[in-house]
Design a protein around this motif. Structure first.
Motif, PDB file in Angstrom:
ATOM      1  N   PRO A 151      -2.879  -1.723   2.407  1.00 20.44           N
ATOM      2  CA  PRO A 151      -2.351  -1.681   1.045  1.00 20.44           C
ATOM      3  C   PRO A 151      -3.178  -0.776   0.137  1.00 20.44           C
ATOM      4  O   PRO A 151      -4.406  -0.722   0.241  1.00 20.44           O
ATOM      5  CB  PRO A 151      -2.424  -3.145   0.597  1.00 20.44           C
ATOM      6  CG  PRO A 151      -2.331  -3.924   1.868  1.00 20.44           C
ATOM      7  CD  PRO A 151      -3.067  -3.116   2.885  1.00 20.44           C
ATOM      8  N   HIS A 152      -2.451  -0.032  -0.731  1.00 19.74           N
ATOM      9  CA  HIS A 152      -3.021   0.864  -1.736  1.00 19.74           C
ATOM     10  C   HIS A 152      -3.445   2.211  -1.156  1.00 19.74           C
ATOM     11  O   HIS A 152      -3.847   3.092  -1.933  1.00 19.74           O
ATOM     12  CB  HIS A 152      -4.193   0.215  -2.478  1.00 19.74           C
ATOM     13  CG  HIS A 152      -3.866  -1.137  -3.033  1.00 19.74           C
ATOM     14  ND1 HIS A 152      -2.908  -1.347  -3.998  1.00 19.74           N
ATOM     15  CD2 HIS A 152      -4.340  -2.366  -2.714  1.00 19.74           C
ATOM     16  CE1 HIS A 152      -2.814  -2.628  -4.277  1.00 19.74           C
ATOM     17  NE2 HIS A 152      -3.670  -3.283  -3.507  1.00 19.74           N
ATOM     18  N   ASP A 153      -3.412   2.386   0.149  1.00 20.44           N
ATOM     19  CA  ASP A 153      -3.613   3.731   0.700  1.00 20.44           C
ATOM     20  C   ASP A 153      -2.450   4.624   0.258  1.00 20.44           C
ATOM     21  O   ASP A 153      -1.326   4.161   0.054  1.00 20.44           O
ATOM     22  CB  ASP A 153      -3.673   3.690   2.230  1.00 20.44           C
ATOM     23  CG  ASP A 153      -5.035   3.283   2.742  1.00 20.44           C
ATOM     24  OD1 ASP A 153      -6.005   3.321   1.963  1.00 20.44           O
ATOM     25  OD2 ASP A 153      -5.142   2.912   3.931  1.00 20.44           O
ATOM     26  N   ARG A 154      -2.732   5.907   0.121  1.00 20.15           N
ATOM     27  CA  ARG A 154      -1.688   6.872  -0.267  1.00 20.15           C
ATOM     28  C   ARG A 154      -1.441   7.809   0.912  1.00 20.15           C
ATOM     29  O   ARG A 154      -2.372   8.468   1.391  1.00 20.15           O
ATOM     30  CB  ARG A 154      -2.131   7.640  -1.504  1.00 20.15           C
ATOM     31  CG  ARG A 154      -1.025   8.490  -2.151  1.00 20.15           C
ATOM     32  CD  ARG A 154      -1.559   9.188  -3.383  1.00 20.15           C
ATOM     33  NE  ARG A 154      -1.874   8.241  -4.442  1.00 20.15           N
ATOM     34  CZ  ARG A 154      -1.011   7.827  -5.360  1.00 20.15           C
ATOM     35  NH1 ARG A 154       0.247   8.297  -5.342  1.00 20.15           N
ATOM     36  NH2 ARG A 154      -1.372   6.991  -6.297  1.00 20.15           N
TER      37      ARG A 154
ATOM     38  N   VAL B 235       2.559   5.397  -1.773  1.00 26.26           N
ATOM     39  CA  VAL B 235       1.533   4.365  -1.873  1.00 26.26           C
ATOM     40  C   VAL B 235       1.978   3.136  -1.081  1.00 26.26           C
ATOM     41  O   VAL B 235       3.102   2.654  -1.253  1.00 26.26           O
ATOM     42  CB  VAL B 235       1.268   3.974  -3.338  1.00 26.26           C
ATOM     43  CG1 VAL B 235       0.243   2.838  -3.412  1.00 26.26           C
ATOM     44  CG2 VAL B 235       0.764   5.172  -4.125  1.00 26.26           C
TER      45      VAL B 235
ATOM     46  N   GLN C  94       2.391  -0.538  -0.420  1.00 26.14           N
ATOM     47  CA  GLN C  94       2.488  -1.679  -1.326  1.00 26.14           C
ATOM     48  C   GLN C  94       1.602  -2.833  -0.855  1.00 26.14           C
ATOM     49  O   GLN C  94       1.057  -2.827   0.242  1.00 26.14           O
ATOM     50  CB  GLN C  94       3.947  -2.123  -1.420  1.00 26.14           C
ATOM     51  CG  GLN C  94       4.895  -1.035  -1.904  1.00 26.14           C
ATOM     52  CD  GLN C  94       4.502  -0.488  -3.279  1.00 26.14           C
ATOM     53  OE1 GLN C  94       4.293  -1.237  -4.226  1.00 26.14           O
ATOM     54  NE2 GLN C  94       4.382   0.845  -3.372  1.00 26.14           N
ATOM     55  N   ASP C  95       1.505  -3.844  -1.736  1.00 31.92           N
ATOM     56  CA  ASP C  95       0.669  -4.997  -1.417  1.00 31.92           C
ATOM     57  C   ASP C  95       1.121  -5.711  -0.147  1.00 31.92           C
ATOM     58  O   ASP C  95       0.302  -6.309   0.559  1.00 31.92           O
ATOM     59  CB  ASP C  95       0.673  -5.994  -2.583  1.00 31.92           C
ATOM     60  CG  ASP C  95      -0.106  -5.475  -3.781  1.00 31.92           C
ATOM     61  OD1 ASP C  95      -0.983  -4.609  -3.582  1.00 31.92           O
ATOM     62  OD2 ASP C  95       0.151  -5.932  -4.908  1.00 31.92           O
TER      63      ASP C  95
ATOM     64  N   GLU D 159      -7.882   3.710   0.142  1.00 31.33           N
ATOM     65  CA  GLU D 159      -8.140   2.650  -0.833  1.00 31.33           C
ATOM     66  C   GLU D 159      -8.087   1.251  -0.236  1.00 31.33           C
ATOM     67  O   GLU D 159      -8.437   0.286  -0.906  1.00 31.33           O
ATOM     68  CB  GLU D 159      -7.101   2.733  -1.972  1.00 31.33           C
ATOM     69  CG  GLU D 159      -7.117   4.034  -2.745  1.00 31.33           C
ATOM     70  CD  GLU D 159      -8.394   4.228  -3.541  1.00 31.33           C
ATOM     71  OE1 GLU D 159      -9.085   3.209  -3.815  1.00 31.33           O
ATOM     72  OE2 GLU D 159      -8.722   5.380  -3.874  1.00 31.33           O
ATOM     73  N   ALA D 160      -7.638   1.132   0.998  1.00 31.71           N
ATOM     74  CA  ALA D 160      -7.398  -0.198   1.566  1.00 31.71           C
ATOM     75  C   ALA D 160      -8.674  -0.897   2.012  1.00 31.71           C
ATOM     76  O   ALA D 160      -8.834  -2.102   1.812  1.00 31.71           O
ATOM     77  CB  ALA D 160      -6.430  -0.089   2.739  1.00 31.71           C
TER      78      ALA D 160
ATOM     79  N   SER E 131     -15.202   3.343  -0.445  1.00 29.92           N
ATOM     80  CA  SER E 131     -13.997   3.318   0.381  1.00 29.92           C
ATOM     81  C   SER E 131     -14.324   3.824   1.780  1.00 29.92           C
ATOM     82  O   SER E 131     -15.089   4.777   1.955  1.00 29.92           O
ATOM     83  CB  SER E 131     -12.907   4.189  -0.244  1.00 29.92           C
ATOM     84  OG  SER E 131     -12.497   3.672  -1.485  1.00 29.92           O
TER      85      SER E 131
END
Length: 384
Positions: A104-107, A134, A136-137, A184-185, A201
């Motif tokens: 989650p939150h990786d692009r 992106v 999602q959660d 970001e995950a 990160s």
């Protein structure tokens, strides 16, 4: 005035002086054992005082055994330390990290060749922080024609195959590429005595302890490299960065995982305390995780041979559950060899005992007025 007159009246009367001195000795000598000051019980292998000791999960009061510092003791302790170190299971014994897995939150940047309509609208004009998809959660992304796709915990190659399979229903010979634009995950925290503490990160290349410390700007001058800890889940692992940097012990350079917390403590509590009959009583900072008894005595300007009892050099190790007291006989020829091989631990207290004549001199200085001390001096001059 009275003491001065009294002393003047006794000058030239050695017999009277001897009688008065004998009287004073008989009165005050039995009280010498009660005079204030630190001392250990001579000739005993058990401490005088009782201390709290942990037994069967409970604190009880016991006297502590005084253990002589000998070659056998040093060998026994060193072998036990090496055995304990060999039993310690570090995370490095686990399987190493594989390819990066999206979370989650990786692009993600997804490029479909020969089909620009499927790529980011606006192409190169899009700001990098707004480009891509992106995660999602719930670990999903939405992609045209394919719909909602669960990509969390998958590698980029697995995501590429998944999307290629979905698009092949609508397009022939799909050529597709996936890469992570922003990681970001998965994150680790580096805290304590580093120049830039914070959260880091994890990227598609493995992150180890040395790399994480480097990203944090390195350690500060107050860092204790010998007692770094890695918190993973409910477990705490000790890491000796000193051994990694100076001895090349790569077993300490652990691979980090998502959620790890790396803590570099300060050196403030890594001290030993030297007191008693030494040149300078002080607290000493343990340098690079190691200090011997000989080093502690030397850095305190050595043992005061005029006032000390060199048979009574003690190392008092309070400990949290098992207090210990060690004694070095400084009169022994091999004493300094043993002292150099006896390693101290943080919070150890090194105490050098006082010679009997020094104790008696201090008792006299505390109990007798200066005028009577002059009387004794004069009495000594007259030979009693």
């Amino acid at each position: 005035m009275i003491a001065s007159s009294f002393s003047n009246s006794l000058v030239g009367k050695p017999g009277a002086l001897a009688g008065i001195l004998a009287l004073w000795l008989s009165v005050f000598l039995p009280g010498c054992s009660l005079t204030p000051g630190m001392d250990m019980k001579r000739g005993s292998d058990i401490s005088d005082a009782t201390v709290p000791v942990m037994k069967d999960g409970k604190l009880v009061k016991e006297k502590v055994k005084i253990v002589p510092i000998t070659a056998d003791l040093i060998i026994e302790r060193e072998n036990a330390r090496l055995q304990d170190a060999s039993k310690l299971t570090l995370p490095s014994s686990e399987a190493g990290p594989g390819p990066y897995r999206v979370g989650p939150h990786d692009r993600l940047q997804i490029t479909v060749w020969d089909h620009p309509e499927l790529n980011d609208p606006g192409g190169e004009k899009i700001l990098p922080e707004l480009a891509g998809k992106v995660v999602q959660d719930d670990g999903t992304i939405f992609y045209p024609y394919v719909g909602t796709v669960h990509v969390a915990d998958k590698t980029v190659s697995e995501i590429r195959d998944l999307l290629s399979e979905g698009l092949s229903k609508y397009f022939k010979k799909v050529k597709l590429d996936v890469r992570v634009l922003s990681f970001e995950a998965h994150k680790v925290a580096v805290v304590g005595e580093v120049k830039h503490p914070g959260v880091q990160s994890m990227v598609d290349t493995p992150l180890n302890v040395a790399e994480a410390i480097s990203r944090a700007g390195g350690v500060t001058a107050e860092a204790d490299l010998s007692h770094v800890t890695l918190s993973r889940g409910e477990k705490l692992y000790p890491i000796n960065l000193q051994a990694l940097y100076e001895q090349g012990n790569n077993g300490q350079n652990l691979q980090l995982m998502d959620g790890d917390v790396l803590n570099v403590p300060d050196r403030y509590h890594s001290k030993v305390f030297v007191t008693g009959e030494v040149g300078r009583q002080q607290a000493l900072q343990i340098h690079k995780g190691k200090m011997t008894l000989a080093q502690a005595l030397s850095e305190s300007n050595g043992v005061d041979f005029n006032t000390s009892n060199t048979e009574e050099i003690y190392v008092i190790r309070a400990g949290q559950t098992k207090p210990e007291i060690f004694q070095l006989d400084g009169e022994s020829p091999d004493a300094m060899i043993l002292a150099e091989q006896f390693s101290l631990q943080p919070h150890d207290i090194v105490f050098v005992g006082t010679a009997g004549v020094t104790q008696w001199s201090r008792v006299l200085n505390q109990l007798l007025p200066s005028s009577f001390s002059q009387v004794m001096t004069r009495g000594a001059f007259y030979g009693f």
